[in-house]
Design an enzyme around this catalytic site. Structure first.
Site, PDB file in Angstrom:
ATOM      1  N   TYR A 146     -24.472  22.674 -37.068  1.00 19.92           N
ATOM      2  CA  TYR A 146     -25.866  23.049 -36.823  1.00 19.92           C
ATOM      3  C   TYR A 146     -25.988  24.398 -36.130  1.00 19.92           C
ATOM      4  O   TYR A 146     -27.077  24.975 -36.082  1.00 19.92           O
ATOM      5  CB  TYR A 146     -26.592  21.965 -36.003  1.00 19.92           C
ATOM      6  CG  TYR A 146     -26.744  20.639 -36.728  1.00 19.92           C
ATOM      7  CD1 TYR A 146     -26.057  20.388 -37.901  1.00 19.92           C
ATOM      8  CD2 TYR A 146     -27.570  19.648 -36.236  1.00 19.92           C
ATOM      9  CE1 TYR A 146     -26.181  19.169 -38.558  1.00 19.92           C
ATOM     10  CE2 TYR A 146     -27.706  18.425 -36.893  1.00 19.92           C
ATOM     11  CZ  TYR A 146     -26.996  18.194 -38.048  1.00 19.92           C
ATOM     12  OH  TYR A 146     -27.121  16.989 -38.700  1.00 19.92           O
ATOM     13  N   LYS A 195     -13.460  12.995 -38.977  1.00 16.50           N
ATOM     14  CA  LYS A 195     -13.036  12.964 -40.382  1.00 16.50           C
ATOM     15  C   LYS A 195     -11.690  13.689 -40.434  1.00 16.50           C
ATOM     16  O   LYS A 195     -11.519  14.699 -41.142  1.00 16.50           O
ATOM     17  CB  LYS A 195     -14.126  13.631 -41.253  1.00 16.50           C
ATOM     18  CG  LYS A 195     -13.910  13.519 -42.743  1.00 16.50           C
ATOM     19  CD  LYS A 195     -14.113  12.119 -43.311  1.00 16.50           C
ATOM     20  CE  LYS A 195     -13.712  12.073 -44.779  1.00 16.50           C
ATOM     21  NZ  LYS A 195     -13.707  10.694 -45.330  1.00 16.50           N
ATOM     22  N   ASP A 227     -16.839   7.754 -42.202  1.00 19.30           N
ATOM     23  CA  ASP A 227     -17.353   6.920 -43.303  1.00 19.30           C
ATOM     24  C   ASP A 227     -17.142   5.441 -42.982  1.00 19.30           C
ATOM     25  O   ASP A 227     -18.016   4.602 -43.217  1.00 19.30           O
ATOM     26  CB  ASP A 227     -16.746   7.315 -44.667  1.00 19.30           C
ATOM     27  CG  ASP A 227     -15.272   7.636 -44.603  1.00 19.30           C
ATOM     28  OD1 ASP A 227     -14.673   7.561 -43.511  1.00 19.30           O
ATOM     29  OD2 ASP A 227     -14.693   7.970 -45.659  1.00 19.30           O
ATOM     30  N   ASP A 251     -25.741  12.888 -35.408  1.00 18.30           N
ATOM     31  CA  ASP A 251     -27.118  12.902 -35.902  1.00 18.30           C
ATOM     32  C   ASP A 251     -27.327  11.750 -36.879  1.00 18.30           C
ATOM     33  O   ASP A 251     -28.274  10.964 -36.768  1.00 18.30           O
ATOM     34  CB  ASP A 251     -27.381  14.261 -36.587  1.00 18.30           C
ATOM     35  CG  ASP A 251     -28.826  14.427 -37.030  1.00 18.30           C
ATOM     36  OD1 ASP A 251     -29.706  13.716 -36.508  1.00 18.30           O
ATOM     37  OD2 ASP A 251     -29.076  15.277 -37.911  1.00 18.30           O
ATOM     38  N   ASP A 255     -29.153   7.681 -36.184  1.00 14.69           N
ATOM     39  CA  ASP A 255     -30.281   7.117 -36.938  1.00 14.69           C
ATOM     40  C   ASP A 255     -29.919   5.738 -37.485  1.00 14.69           C
ATOM     41  O   ASP A 255     -30.728   4.811 -37.463  1.00 14.69           O
ATOM     42  CB  ASP A 255     -30.674   8.028 -38.114  1.00 14.69           C
ATOM     43  CG  ASP A 255     -31.764   9.024 -37.732  1.00 14.69           C
ATOM     44  OD1 ASP A 255     -31.830   9.378 -36.530  1.00 14.69           O
ATOM     45  OD2 ASP A 255     -32.534   9.451 -38.606  1.00 14.69           O
TER      46      ASP A 255
HETATM   47  C1  IPM Z   1     -32.381  14.784 -33.970  1.00 14.10           C
HETATM   48  C2  IPM Z   1     -33.118  15.517 -35.052  1.00 14.10           C
HETATM   49  C3  IPM Z   1     -32.783  16.988 -34.944  1.00 14.10           C
HETATM   50  C4  IPM Z   1     -31.280  17.130 -35.069  1.00 14.10           C
HETATM   51  C5  IPM Z   1     -33.494  17.901 -35.948  1.00 14.10           C
HETATM   52  C6  IPM Z   1     -34.998  17.742 -35.847  1.00 14.10           C
HETATM   53  C7  IPM Z   1     -33.079  19.336 -35.823  1.00 14.10           C
HETATM   54  O1  IPM Z   1     -32.788  15.007 -36.289  1.00 14.10           O
HETATM   55  O2  IPM Z   1     -32.633  15.080 -32.785  1.00 14.10           O
HETATM   56  O3  IPM Z   1     -31.573  13.925 -34.294  1.00 14.10           O
HETATM   57  O4  IPM Z   1     -30.745  17.068 -36.163  1.00 14.10           O
HETATM   58  O5  IPM Z   1     -30.610  17.273 -34.056  1.00 14.10           O
HETATM   59 MG    MG Z   2     -31.608  13.240 -36.227  1.00  9.88          MG
END
Ligand code: IPM
Ligand code: MG
Length: 361
Positions: A146, A195, A227, A251, A255
């Site tokens: 990133y 990985k 994975d 990231d 989620d």
């Molecule tokens: C998070 C979000 C951010 C990230 C985005 C909005 C840049 O997805 O905080 O997880 O990827 O870090």
């Molecule tokens: Mg995110």
């Protein structure tokens, strides 16, 4: 204590959920005799509309001058919002990446656990969810893909995009130390996710994590390929205590971990640097489709405020009071729409904030 807190209401549901977190913090201040001073700054789309950029230098300076930052959410609908017609470095998300880098917030803590009261919302089979789980993802936040160099070029009429994934050993060491330190306060297990069967950055990650592990003989370290980890999170989430991983893997996995708790509307996060300073935000996004309707779940932001009291201000008692008030509200049967289940009372964002604030003692 005198606390100076910078708030970033942001976009979408951000202003609504931050208002509820402030309400709860004000109640904590009243009950425990603290002074809290809130200063708002703009970030994301709100800042683009007012200042033409997703984060100004003045806003960064205000954030730096505070003891901690509490954020709602930023960004809009990526297909319909005019913000997404701007060049990538001027879009809402660029503001978030910029503040993380400017404040050196390299350690992102994302706890994910299953509330017994919400186990019905867990999408996993009961034989898995009944074991419960309580994990913390320690995500590296200011390095890797990133923040690497990126460009799109045309070679012989063919477009080519390049992103670079770089980690040096110091960046890996400092996040690994954070991971082991937090594991010492928990169940003393670190799963380092990489990985390493493909990537050089992962092989260095593994080597440095093993070096750091020697300083923490009480902590059990295991390595897991990313994975496989994605699979294990839905197969047997109870096996995890601290998941230590790099930026992009963290990231994605965070989620996934939040989804298995039943609602992303419940999960808080802290982004820390090497001092007590931190930025606290819910793990979820700005949900522009439900903005301004008073139906968003403010709990993730309220729990982020609790993390702020715990990590930046060492106020464990006050943080415990917030966590207990949230649990109490769930036990009392109040739910926002995202976590609603039969027999419970459905409430809006403001009411949920009131109910939690009332239970602070
Ligand atoms: C998070 C979000 C951010 C990230 C985005 C909005 C840049 O997805 O905080 O997880 O990827 O870090
Ligand atoms: Mg995110």
């Amino acid at each position: 204590m005198d606390l100076r807190i910078t708030c970033i209401p942001g976009d979408g549901i951000g202003p609504e959920i931050v208002a509820e977190a402030k309400k709860v913090l004000n109640k904590v201040a009243e009950v425990y005799g603290h002074q809290m001073q809130f200063t708002d700054i703009l970030m994301g789309g709100a800042s683009i509309d007012a200042c033409g950029v997703p984060l100004t230098d003045e806003a960064i300076a205000t954030a730096k001058a505070a003891d901690a930052v509490l954020m709602g959410s930023i960004g809009g609908n990526t297909t319909t919002s005019p913000w997404y017609k701007l060049p990538p470095n001027l879009r809402p998300e660029a503001g978030l990446l910029k503040i993380r880098k400017a404040l050196n917030l390299f350690a992102n803590l994302r706890p994910a656990y299953l509330y017994q009261e919400l186990s019905g919302a867990c999408p996993l089979k009961e034989e898995i969810s009944s074991k419960g789980f309580d994990m913390l993802i320690m995500r590296e936040l200011t390095g890797g893909l990133y923040f690497g160099e990126r460009k799109t070029v045309e070679e012989n009429g063919v477009l080519k995009a390049i992103d670079t994934l770089t980690y040096d050993e110091n960046e890996i060491r400092r996040i690994a130390i954070k991971g082991f330190e937090v594991a010492m306060k928990r169940r003393k297990k670190v799963t380092s996710v990489d990985k390493a069967n493909v990537l050089d950055s992962s092989r260095l990650w593994r080597k440095v994590v093993e070096e750091v592990a020697k300083e923490y003989p009480e902590v059990t370290l295991e390595h897991m390929l990313v994975d496989n980890c994605a699979m294990q999170l839905v197969k047997d989430p109870a096996q995890f205590d601290v998941i230590l991983t790099e930026n992009m893997f963290g990231d994605i996995l965070s989620d996934e971990a939040s989804m298995v708790t039943g609602s992303i509307g419940m999960l808080s996060s802290a982004s820390l640097n090497d001092t007590k300073f931190g930025l606290y935000e819910p793990s979820h996004g700005s949900a522009p489709d439900i903005a301004g309707m008073d139906i968003a779940n403010p709990i993730a932001t309220i729990l982020s405020a609790s993390m702020m009291l715990r990590y930046s201000f060492d106020m464990d008692k006050e943080a415990d009071a917030i966590d207990a008030a949230v649990r109490q509200v769930l036990q009392d049967g109040f739910r926002t729409g995202d976590i609603m289940s039969e027999g419970c009372e459905k409430v809006g964002c403001k009411r949920m904030g009131d109910l939690i604030a009332e239970r602070i003692q």
